[in-house]
Design a protein around this motif. Structure first.
Motif, PDB file in Angstrom:
ATOM      1  N   PRO A  40     -12.450   8.126 -14.648  1.00 39.63           N
ATOM      2  CA  PRO A  40     -11.191   8.603 -14.065  1.00 39.63           C
ATOM      3  C   PRO A  40     -10.013   7.680 -14.372  1.00 39.63           C
ATOM      4  CG  PRO A  40     -12.980   8.870 -12.495  1.00 39.63           C
ATOM      5  CD  PRO A  40     -13.548   8.096 -13.650  1.00 39.63           C
ATOM      6  N   GLY A  41      -8.945   8.304 -14.880  1.00 42.51           N
ATOM      7  CA  GLY A  41      -7.742   7.564 -15.202  1.00 42.51           C
ATOM      8  C   GLY A  41      -7.790   6.792 -16.502  1.00 42.51           C
ATOM      9  N   GLU A  42      -8.979   6.797 -17.188  1.00 41.23           N
ATOM     10  CA  GLU A  42      -9.102   5.969 -18.397  1.00 41.23           C
ATOM     11  C   GLU A  42      -9.535   6.761 -19.624  1.00 41.23           C
ATOM     12  OE1 GLU A  42     -10.520   3.412 -21.420  1.00 41.23           O
ATOM     13  OE2 GLU A  42     -11.956   4.547 -20.221  1.00 41.23           O
ATOM     14  N   ARG A  43     -10.455   7.729 -19.456  1.00 43.35           N
ATOM     15  CA  ARG A  43     -10.885   8.535 -20.598  1.00 43.35           C
ATOM     16  C   ARG A  43     -11.612   9.791 -20.144  1.00 43.35           C
ATOM     17  NH1 ARG A  43     -14.347   4.926 -24.275  1.00 43.35           N
ATOM     18  NH2 ARG A  43     -12.775   3.426 -23.577  1.00 43.35           N
ATOM     19  N   SER A  44     -11.505  10.830 -20.979  1.00 47.44           N
ATOM     20  CA  SER A  44     -12.277  12.061 -20.817  1.00 47.44           C
ATOM     21  C   SER A  44     -12.811  12.448 -22.186  1.00 47.44           C
ATOM     22  CB  SER A  44     -11.417  13.193 -20.256  1.00 47.44           C
ATOM     23  OG  SER A  44     -11.098  12.970 -18.899  1.00 47.44           O
ATOM     24  N   ILE A  45     -14.088  12.826 -22.240  1.00 47.67           N
ATOM     25  CA  ILE A  45     -14.753  13.129 -23.512  1.00 47.67           C
ATOM     26  C   ILE A  45     -15.532  14.426 -23.353  1.00 47.67           C
ATOM     27  CG2 ILE A  45     -16.399  12.306 -25.241  1.00 47.67           C
ATOM     28  CD1 ILE A  45     -15.940   9.464 -23.964  1.00 47.67           C
ATOM     29  N   VAL A  46     -15.436  15.299 -24.352  1.00 53.46           N
ATOM     30  CA  VAL A  46     -16.205  16.541 -24.392  1.00 53.46           C
ATOM     31  C   VAL A  46     -16.933  16.605 -25.731  1.00 53.46           C
ATOM     32  CG1 VAL A  46     -16.124  19.060 -24.307  1.00 53.46           C
ATOM     33  CG2 VAL A  46     -14.526  17.723 -22.923  1.00 53.46           C
ATOM     34  N   ILE A  47     -18.216  16.960 -25.695  1.00 56.19           N
ATOM     35  CA  ILE A  47     -19.004  17.155 -26.914  1.00 56.19           C
ATOM     36  C   ILE A  47     -19.705  18.498 -26.819  1.00 56.19           C
ATOM     37  CG2 ILE A  47     -20.895  16.314 -28.344  1.00 56.19           C
ATOM     38  CD1 ILE A  47     -20.337  13.518 -27.381  1.00 56.19           C
ATOM     39  N   MET A  48     -19.591  19.308 -27.882  1.00 58.60           N
ATOM     40  CA  MET A  48     -20.327  20.567 -28.006  1.00 58.60           C
ATOM     41  C   MET A  48     -21.262  20.467 -29.194  1.00 58.60           C
ATOM     42  SD  MET A  48     -17.480  23.491 -27.113  1.00 58.60           S
ATOM     43  CE  MET A  48     -16.405  23.054 -28.483  1.00 58.60           C
ATOM     44  N   THR A  49     -22.420  21.134 -29.081  1.00 57.55           N
ATOM     45  CA  THR A  49     -23.472  20.963 -30.081  1.00 57.55           C
ATOM     46  C   THR A  49     -23.939  22.294 -30.650  1.00 57.55           C
ATOM     47  OG1 THR A  49     -25.247  21.068 -28.421  1.00 57.55           O
ATOM     48  CG2 THR A  49     -24.286  18.897 -28.873  1.00 57.55           C
ATOM     49  N   ALA A  50     -24.332  22.262 -31.925  1.00 64.21           N
ATOM     50  CA  ALA A  50     -24.928  23.423 -32.580  1.00 64.21           C
ATOM     51  C   ALA A  50     -25.972  22.930 -33.566  1.00 64.21           C
ATOM     52  CB  ALA A  50     -23.869  24.248 -33.312  1.00 64.21           C
ATOM     53  N   GLY A  51     -27.053  23.698 -33.716  1.00 63.08           N
ATOM     54  CA  GLY A  51     -28.094  23.323 -34.668  1.00 63.08           C
ATOM     55  C   GLY A  51     -29.435  23.185 -33.990  1.00 63.08           C
ATOM     56  N   ASN A  52     -30.302  22.384 -34.585  1.00 67.50           N
ATOM     57  CA  ASN A  52     -31.652  22.183 -34.069  1.00 67.50           C
ATOM     58  C   ASN A  52     -31.588  21.656 -32.640  1.00 67.50           C
ATOM     59  OD1 ASN A  52     -34.075  20.140 -33.646  1.00 67.50           O
ATOM     60  ND2 ASN A  52     -34.752  21.696 -35.097  1.00 67.50           N
ATOM     61  N   LEU A  53     -32.212  22.376 -31.713  1.00 67.84           N
ATOM     62  CA  LEU A  53     -32.089  22.043 -30.291  1.00 67.84           C
ATOM     63  C   LEU A  53     -32.693  20.686 -29.962  1.00 67.84           C
ATOM     64  CD1 LEU A  53     -31.132  22.992 -27.520  1.00 67.84           C
ATOM     65  CD2 LEU A  53     -33.333  24.144 -27.221  1.00 67.84           C
ATOM     66  N   ALA A  54     -33.832  20.353 -30.572  1.00 66.28           N
ATOM     67  CA  ALA A  54     -34.451  19.053 -30.313  1.00 66.28           C
ATOM     68  C   ALA A  54     -33.532  17.925 -30.770  1.00 66.28           C
ATOM     69  CB  ALA A  54     -35.795  18.969 -31.027  1.00 66.28           C
ATOM     70  N   THR A  55     -32.866  18.136 -31.897  1.00 67.24           N
ATOM     71  CA  THR A  55     -31.940  17.118 -32.400  1.00 67.24           C
ATOM     72  C   THR A  55     -30.753  16.941 -31.469  1.00 67.24           C
ATOM     73  OG1 THR A  55     -32.544  17.539 -34.708  1.00 67.24           O
ATOM     74  CG2 THR A  55     -30.408  16.514 -34.309  1.00 67.24           C
ATOM     75  N   THR A  56     -30.127  18.038 -31.089  1.00 65.07           N
ATOM     76  CA  THR A  56     -28.923  17.935 -30.257  1.00 65.07           C
ATOM     77  C   THR A  56     -29.244  17.357 -28.879  1.00 65.07           C
ATOM     78  OG1 THR A  56     -29.133  20.254 -29.532  1.00 65.07           O
ATOM     79  CG2 THR A  56     -27.782  19.818 -31.474  1.00 65.07           C
TER      80      THR A  56
END
Length: 251
Positions: A40-56
């Motif tokens: 809070p107040g310092e950073r926000s990060i979003v990651i979305m994934t596609a591909g091999n489910l075990a890898t992601t």
């Protein structure tokens, strides 16, 4: 298969992903493909994934563990000094997981491959958006490339190319993404609801809105039906084709 979109606006960043995964038409399930981290107040990060489910899942688990356990916090996406360094860490972790599953290089990338959209903001710099490839390299969104797609991208791209506007607000951007996802869902059975979305307002240092859209969501159904009717109306309004168009044009 998967469909995810990350989009850069003047107002900030917006992300949307489907949740369907399948290992054959008789083995379909729902899996979250959007992941968020915040200080809070310092950073926000979003990651979305596609591909091999075990890898992601392995990549997300490693990133998550390294952000929590003190002995594993170097490197950590919660301590990286810039979004560029976070993208590098995500790419490095993705490459690490792929190579650990099968060290045979290109073959591993094909078998265990995955791609990711990484976006967010760290205090002191602006919002940034990246597309990370299976090899671990990445590119950044720009005015010329204001959005990224991963997974089943081709069906939902035309409306994004035609209608995206950096000046649009989050509400219009969500409407645009709903149309893009509806087109993809209707064209490919491997993409499906529920949908997850996140909006991030520039310089807020927090997730602004986060919601899951279920199949019976009334607004999504209205957009889906309305877009279909609008396409039919637009088609009907186009002038008819004529086999004698050359002679018509010369007369």
């Amino acid at each position: 298969m998967t469909y995810c979109v990350g989009m850069r606006l003047n107002a900030g960043l917006i992300f949307m992903s489907d949740t369907r995964t399948n290992a054959g038409m008789d083995n379909i399930s729902t899996v979250k493909k959007m992941h968020t981290w915040e200080v809070p107040g310092e950073r926000s990060i979003v990651i979305m994934t596609a591909g091999n489910l075990a890898t992601t899942q392995s990549v997300i688990s490693l990133l998550d563990e390294r952000s929590k356990a003190p002995e594993d916090r170097n490197p950590s996406i919660l301590e990286a000094p810039s979004m560029f360094q976070i993208a590098r860490e995500v790419g490095s972790t993705l490459r690490e997981v792929i190579q650990s599953n099968d060290p045979s290089g290109p073959k591993a990338e094909a078998t265990f491959g995955a791609s990711m959209i990484v976006g967010g903001q760290i205090a002191g710099s602006g919002p940034r958006l990246f597309l990370v490839y299976p090899a671990g390299n990445f590119i950044e969104a720009s005015d010329d490339t204001p959005f990224f797609q991963i997974g089943e991208a081709k069906y939902g791209k035309p409306i994004l190319v035609r209608a995206h506007d950096q000046e649009m607000g989050f509400e219009d951007a969500l409407k645009l993404l709903f149309v893009s996802f509806d087109s993809t869902i209707k064209s490919n059975l491997s993409v499906g609801l529920p949908l997850d979305y996140v909006t991030y307002e520039a310089d807020s240092m927090r997730i602004t809105h986060q919601e899951r859209i279920e199949a019976d969501d009334p607004y999504f159904q209205m957009v889906s039906n309305g877009w279909g009717e609008a396409l039919k109306l637009a088609f009907d309004q186009l002038p008819p084709f004529s086999f004698d168009r050359d002679s018509d044009a010369s007369s």
